[in-house]
Design a protein around this motif. Structure first.
Motif, short mmCIF file in Angstrom:
data_model
loop_
_atom_site.label_atom_id
_atom_site.label_comp_id
_atom_site.label_asym_id
_atom_site.label_seq_id
_atom_site.Cartn_x
_atom_site.Cartn_y
_atom_site.Cartn_z
N GLY A 115 0.78 -1.22 0.00
CA GLY A 115 0.00 0.00 0.00
C GLY A 115 0.81 1.27 0.00
N GLY A 116 2.14 1.14 -0.07
CA GLY A 116 2.99 2.32 -0.15
C GLY A 116 2.98 2.90 -1.56
N PRO A 117 3.69 4.00 -1.76
CA PRO A 117 3.73 4.60 -3.10
C PRO A 117 4.40 3.69 -4.11
CG PRO A 117 5.35 5.64 -1.65
CD PRO A 117 4.50 4.76 -0.78
N VAL A 118 3.91 3.74 -5.35
CA VAL A 118 4.56 3.04 -6.46
C VAL A 118 5.73 3.93 -6.88
CG1 VAL A 118 4.35 2.22 -8.82
CG2 VAL A 118 2.45 1.93 -7.21
N PRO A 119 6.97 3.53 -6.62
CA PRO A 119 8.08 4.45 -6.83
C PRO A 119 8.46 4.62 -8.30
CG PRO A 119 8.91 2.34 -6.05
CD PRO A 119 7.40 2.25 -6.02
N LEU A 120 8.85 5.83 -8.64
CA LEU A 120 9.54 6.07 -9.90
C LEU A 120 10.88 5.34 -9.81
CD1 LEU A 120 10.01 7.72 -12.59
CD2 LEU A 120 11.10 9.43 -11.12
N PHE A 121 11.25 4.60 -10.86
CA PHE A 121 12.50 3.83 -10.84
C PHE A 121 13.24 4.12 -12.14
CE2 PHE A 121 15.43 0.35 -11.05
CZ PHE A 121 15.64 -0.11 -9.75
N VAL A 122 14.32 4.89 -12.06
CA VAL A 122 15.13 5.22 -13.24
C VAL A 122 16.38 4.36 -13.21
CG1 VAL A 122 16.37 7.02 -14.49
CG2 VAL A 122 14.24 7.58 -13.30
N PHE A 123 16.53 3.50 -14.20
CA PHE A 123 17.66 2.58 -14.27
C PHE A 123 18.69 3.08 -15.28
CE2 PHE A 123 19.59 -1.25 -16.32
CZ PHE A 123 20.42 -1.59 -15.25
N SER A 124 19.93 3.17 -14.83
CA SER A 124 21.03 3.61 -15.69
C SER A 124 21.58 2.42 -16.46
CB SER A 124 22.12 4.25 -14.82
OG SER A 124 23.28 4.49 -15.58
N SER A 125 21.16 2.29 -17.73
CA SER A 125 21.67 1.22 -18.58
C SER A 125 22.82 1.77 -19.43
CB SER A 125 20.56 0.63 -19.44
OG SER A 125 21.01 -0.54 -20.10
N SER A 126 23.17 1.07 -20.49
CA SER A 126 24.38 1.41 -21.21
C SER A 126 24.30 1.02 -22.68
CB SER A 126 25.58 0.68 -20.58
OG SER A 126 26.73 0.77 -21.38
N VAL A 127 25.07 1.75 -23.49
CA VAL A 127 25.23 1.41 -24.90
C VAL A 127 25.86 0.03 -25.06
CG1 VAL A 127 27.49 2.53 -25.02
CG2 VAL A 127 26.15 2.31 -27.08
N ALA A 128 26.45 -0.50 -23.98
CA ALA A 128 27.08 -1.82 -24.05
C ALA A 128 26.08 -2.95 -24.26
CB ALA A 128 27.89 -2.08 -22.78
N VAL A 129 24.78 -2.66 -24.21
CA VAL A 129 23.80 -3.71 -24.52
C VAL A 129 23.84 -4.07 -26.00
CG1 VAL A 129 22.26 -2.99 -22.67
CG2 VAL A 129 21.86 -2.13 -24.99
N TYR A 130 24.46 -3.24 -26.82
CA TYR A 130 24.54 -3.51 -28.25
C TYR A 130 25.88 -4.17 -28.60
CZ TYR A 130 20.57 -0.31 -28.70
OH TYR A 130 19.36 0.30 -28.58
N GLY A 131 25.84 -4.98 -29.64
CA GLY A 131 27.04 -5.61 -30.15
C GLY A 131 26.72 -6.28 -31.47
N SER A 132 27.75 -6.73 -32.13
CA SER A 132 27.56 -7.38 -33.43
C SER A 132 27.63 -8.89 -33.26
CB SER A 132 28.62 -6.89 -34.42
OG SER A 132 28.32 -7.32 -35.72
N ASP A 133 26.51 -9.55 -33.50
CA ASP A 133 26.43 -11.00 -33.38
C ASP A 133 26.51 -11.62 -34.78
OD1 ASP A 133 25.44 -13.25 -31.32
OD2 ASP A 133 24.51 -13.61 -33.27
N PRO A 134 27.18 -12.76 -34.94
CA PRO A 134 27.25 -13.38 -36.27
C PRO A 134 25.90 -13.60 -36.93
CG PRO A 134 28.79 -14.46 -34.78
CD PRO A 134 27.97 -13.51 -33.94
N ALA A 135 24.88 -13.87 -36.14
CA ALA A 135 23.54 -14.09 -36.70
C ALA A 135 22.78 -12.78 -36.90
CB ALA A 135 22.73 -15.01 -35.78
N LEU A 136 23.26 -11.71 -36.29
CA LEU A 136 22.55 -10.43 -36.36
C LEU A 136 23.57 -9.29 -36.30
CD1 LEU A 136 19.61 -9.35 -36.53
CD2 LEU A 136 19.71 -9.08 -34.04
N PRO A 137 24.23 -8.99 -37.41
CA PRO A 137 25.25 -7.94 -37.41
C PRO A 137 24.66 -6.59 -37.00
CG PRO A 137 25.36 -9.25 -39.42
CD PRO A 137 24.10 -9.64 -38.72
N LEU A 138 25.48 -5.81 -36.33
CA LEU A 138 25.06 -4.48 -35.88
C LEU A 138 24.86 -3.57 -37.09
CD1 LEU A 138 24.74 -3.22 -33.02
CD2 LEU A 138 27.03 -2.25 -33.34
N PRO A 139 23.73 -2.86 -37.17
CA PRO A 139 23.52 -1.94 -38.28
C PRO A 139 24.46 -0.74 -38.19
CG PRO A 139 21.76 -1.70 -36.67
CD PRO A 139 22.58 -2.88 -36.24
#
Length: 338
Positions: A115-139
């Motif tokens: 019953g408490g407040p539903v908090p705003l949650f800002v997550f610091s992600s990164s460009v490192a989630v991208y990469g070039s995979d042999p099955a799916l080369p990076l555009p």
């Protein structure tokens, strides 16, 4: 409003804290308490002396029972083990990035489920989630619809956490938003364990009169953002309505694309040949592989819809660093020109 910043004593966390305290409000509410959680206390006197600031020191997982004793209205989750650390110590990466984020999200879930407040949650992600995979080369140009295929443990951790944030948001436990940060340059202080650390070091150290090593080729292209642009992005993501943010998938913050050679040209323009001579090239295949696998060109359309724009050029980024950190600059030409 009570706000938590994990990693609050770090460079980005402390700068975000100062920005929020100066604004005094977030999402229309007055900030009454700002909790900074980190492994060490923030050194900034402005934070240490502000009555609104509370510091919690120690491992995030160990601190959570104390941190969660009172409800939070907003959480900025910046704390993480960085890229090179995760490659060197697999268990450290899992604990610091996955286990700690899951536990923090569960603390928010318990809060809202009771019953408490539903908090705003800002997550610091990164460009490192991208990469070039042999099955799916990076555009050639990445946008928010590009499928992440991370090629490092750090990138995989960030992508998994993005999905957790999205699912906890779908279930109504949090109001979550993930923002993918570009490499932040120029950072002050000492080098850290990130593979991208040299992208600040090849400017920061020469302007302080110290030698610096560049581990990648001069034609290596990278996506960067200044500290000011990064802060503007995090706050805009936090302030945006759910409709304006546009769904639950992560948002790429604006990127300036430059080559290492262009960075060194900007260093020379601000600090002269004296500064440029202090940088030498020493190839490091491991660093080059990690950094070379990250995308360097982005379509910023979604960030633009929030009013965000990339830095104009790297010359202006270097000048921003000199203006903000004159105490760390020993180069006479740079000081006189900025």
């Amino acid at each position: 409003m009570k706000v938590l910043i994990t990693g609050g004593a770090g460079f980005l966390g402390a700068r975000l804290a100062r920005e929020l305290l100066q604004r005094g409000r977030l999402r229309g509410q007055r900030i009454e308490r700002l909790v900074l959680a980190d492994l060490a206390e923030a050194r900034d006197p402005a934070l240490r002396e502000d009555a609104r600031v509370q510091m919690q020191v120690g491992d995030l997982l160990g601190q959570l029972p104390v941190l969660a004793a009172e409800p939070f209205d907003a959480v900025f989750h910046l704390a993480s083990a960085v890229s090179a650390e995760c490659e060197a110590d697999f268990d450290l990466g899992l604990r610091s990035n996955l286990d700690a984020t899951r536990a923090l999200l569960d603390a928010c879930r318990v809060q809202s489920s009771r019953g408490g407040p539903v908090p705003l949650f800002v997550f610091s992600s990164s460009v490192a989630v991208y990469g070039s995979d042999p099955a799916l080369p990076l555009p050639a140009v990445v946008d928010d619809r590009t499928l992440p295929t991370p090629q490092s443990s750090y990138g995989i951790h960030k992508f998994i956490c993005e999905q957790l944030v999205a699912d906890y948001t779908r279930k109504g436990y949090i109001d979550g938003r993930a923002a993918r940060l570009m490499t932040v340059s120029v950072r002050p202080g000492r080098p850290n364990g990130a593979a991208s650390s040299f992208l600040s070091g090849i400017v920061r150290e020469p302007l302080a009169g110290q030698h610096a090593v560049c581990p990648v080729a001069p034609d290596t292209a990278v996506a960067l953002a200044s500290p000011a642009t990064t802060m503007a992005g995090l706050i805009a993501v936090a302030e945006a309505s759910r409709e304006a943010f546009g769904g639950r998938t992560a948002l790429n913050l604006p990127a300036l694309t430059v080559t290492v050679q262009q960075m060194l040209d900007a260093l020379r323009e601000v600090g002269g040949e004296e500064a440029r001579r202090l940088v030498r090239f020493e190839p490091d295949a491991a660093i080059a592989r990690i950094v070379g696998g990250w995308p360097s060109r982005f379509d910023n359309a979604r960030a633009s819809s929030l009013g965000l724009t990339p830095d104009r050029d790297f010359y202006s980024v270097v000048r921003q660093y000199v203006r903000d950190h004159r105490e760390a600059v020993r180069n006479a030409q740079a000081l006189s020109s900025c």
